[in-house]
Design a protein around this motif. Sequence first.
Motif, PDB file in Angstrom:
ATOM      1  N   LYS A 163     -20.754   6.316   4.055  1.00 25.67           N
ATOM      2  CA  LYS A 163     -21.183   6.414   2.581  1.00 25.67           C
ATOM      3  C   LYS A 163     -22.296   7.579   2.624  1.00 25.67           C
ATOM      4  O   LYS A 163     -22.282   8.228   1.347  1.00 25.67           O
ATOM      5  CB  LYS A 163     -21.914   5.135   2.396  1.00 25.67           C
ATOM      6  N   TRP A 164     -23.068   7.898   3.455  1.00 23.12           N
ATOM      7  CA  TRP A 164     -24.054   8.941   3.748  1.00 23.12           C
ATOM      8  C   TRP A 164     -23.184  10.232   3.434  1.00 23.12           C
ATOM      9  O   TRP A 164     -23.516  11.095   2.776  1.00 23.12           O
ATOM     10  CB  TRP A 164     -24.870   8.960   4.802  1.00 23.12           C
TER      11      TRP A 164
ATOM     12  N   GLU B  15     -22.046  10.766  -0.317  1.00 21.30           N
ATOM     13  CA  GLU B  15     -23.042  11.072  -1.010  1.00 21.30           C
ATOM     14  C   GLU B  15     -23.596  12.508  -0.935  1.00 21.30           C
ATOM     15  O   GLU B  15     -23.748  13.269  -1.819  1.00 21.30           O
ATOM     16  CB  GLU B  15     -24.171  10.155  -0.883  1.00 21.30           C
TER      17      GLU B  15
ATOM     18  N   HIS C 275     -13.457   2.169   7.437  1.00 18.89           N
ATOM     19  CA  HIS C 275     -14.116   2.547   6.266  1.00 18.89           C
ATOM     20  C   HIS C 275     -13.295   2.312   5.043  1.00 18.89           C
ATOM     21  O   HIS C 275     -13.284   1.226   4.201  1.00 18.89           O
ATOM     22  CB  HIS C 275     -14.699   3.720   6.177  1.00 18.89           C
TER      23      HIS C 275
ATOM     24  N   GLU D  67     -16.406   2.034  -4.412  1.00 21.98           N
ATOM     25  CA  GLU D  67     -17.611   2.925  -3.763  1.00 21.98           C
ATOM     26  C   GLU D  67     -17.049   4.455  -4.132  1.00 21.98           C
ATOM     27  O   GLU D  67     -18.337   5.010  -4.572  1.00 21.98           O
ATOM     28  CB  GLU D  67     -17.618   2.480  -2.173  1.00 21.98           C
TER      29      GLU D  67
ATOM     30  N   ILE E  24     -19.832   6.365  -6.660  1.00 19.06           N
ATOM     31  CA  ILE E  24     -20.695   7.464  -6.079  1.00 19.06           C
ATOM     32  C   ILE E  24     -20.278   8.805  -6.890  1.00 19.06           C
ATOM     33  O   ILE E  24     -21.239   9.564  -7.236  1.00 19.06           O
ATOM     34  CB  ILE E  24     -20.290   7.728  -4.415  1.00 19.06           C
TER      35      ILE E  24
END
Length: 277
Positions: A90-91, A94, A122, A131, A135
Amino acid sequence: AKKSGRNTQKFFDPVMQQTLDARVALEHSLLKALPNNEFKLYYQLQVDHDARPVGVEALIRWMHPERGLVPPMEFIPLAEEIRLIVPIGKWVLETACAQLKAWESTDIANALSIAINVSAYHFQQSNFVDELKTITNHYGVSPNKLKLELTESIVLGDLQDAIVKMEQLKALGFILSMDDFGTGYSSLSYLRRLPFNQLKMDRSFIMNALENANDSFLIQMVTSMAEQFGMDVIAEGVETEQQQQHLIKLGCKAFQGYFFGRPMPINELEAVLKRSN
Ligand code: C2E
Ligand code: CA
Ligand code: CA
Ligand code: CA
């Protein structure tokens, strides 16, 4: 624990104990890496046949406070094991989106896409598609600037679920690239069934293609087959000009590798882009 008379204290031999200690220590520091801001994305150019940049691949680096730079192969498998790969992924997503947004208003990088590596674990999370939608919306980034590099291991478990997710991602505009093509067991049969936009030929083929006629033949075959399926092909691990020329003859149209640039931090990448602009 084994029951071996009265000496029940000894579970492991010293070497095993050492390995276990090292793993526990690594796991302990890995859990702190995200809150301590120790991850960094490096970027490696992806280019066309004229060596013009078309995008970059984001490759994660861990700046460990004591060990220095830790390569992904030393912590990604552990992160997958302890389920830390989801917040890390996720990092990455982003950070890549923030970068794409920042590039929008520049003339050196506004046309570039960013490819990110997505771990199968994931991808298999039930909210993965949501997700990604959330994002990219949040950062105001167009999904067609984001390329998701997936390996065939995404289908282990539930092939139908993988296909559904891929169709959803594709409908949203994300670009799907099949990473490490040729290293798995059933790449060919998956290729037929999975809706990839791109096929990324593994470095192991590229490495020997100049000397090995069989590898050359395979590359040529895969390239024309991908074309039939409406996919484009990118060759990874291109280290010399001769390799690139050879690959062009075999039908490859996009390239990545040390010959065009190593993975580098963002400021170096932007300097390179400025020079080539
Ligand atoms: P990969 O996705 O196959 O990435 C290509 C690897 O080959 C990278 O290693 C890259 O630095 C290296 N490489 C690029 N060009 C050349 C070349 O011309 N010659 C040679 N010998 N090597 C080249 P890196 O950065 O150490 O990454 C290793 C693997 O770690 C990646 O393999 C990928 O599977 C994984 N990885 C990297 N970043 C991430 C990430 O953000 N998330 C996840 N889940 N996995 C990642
Ligand atoms: Ca990759
Ligand atoms: Ca690869
Ligand atoms: Ca690889």
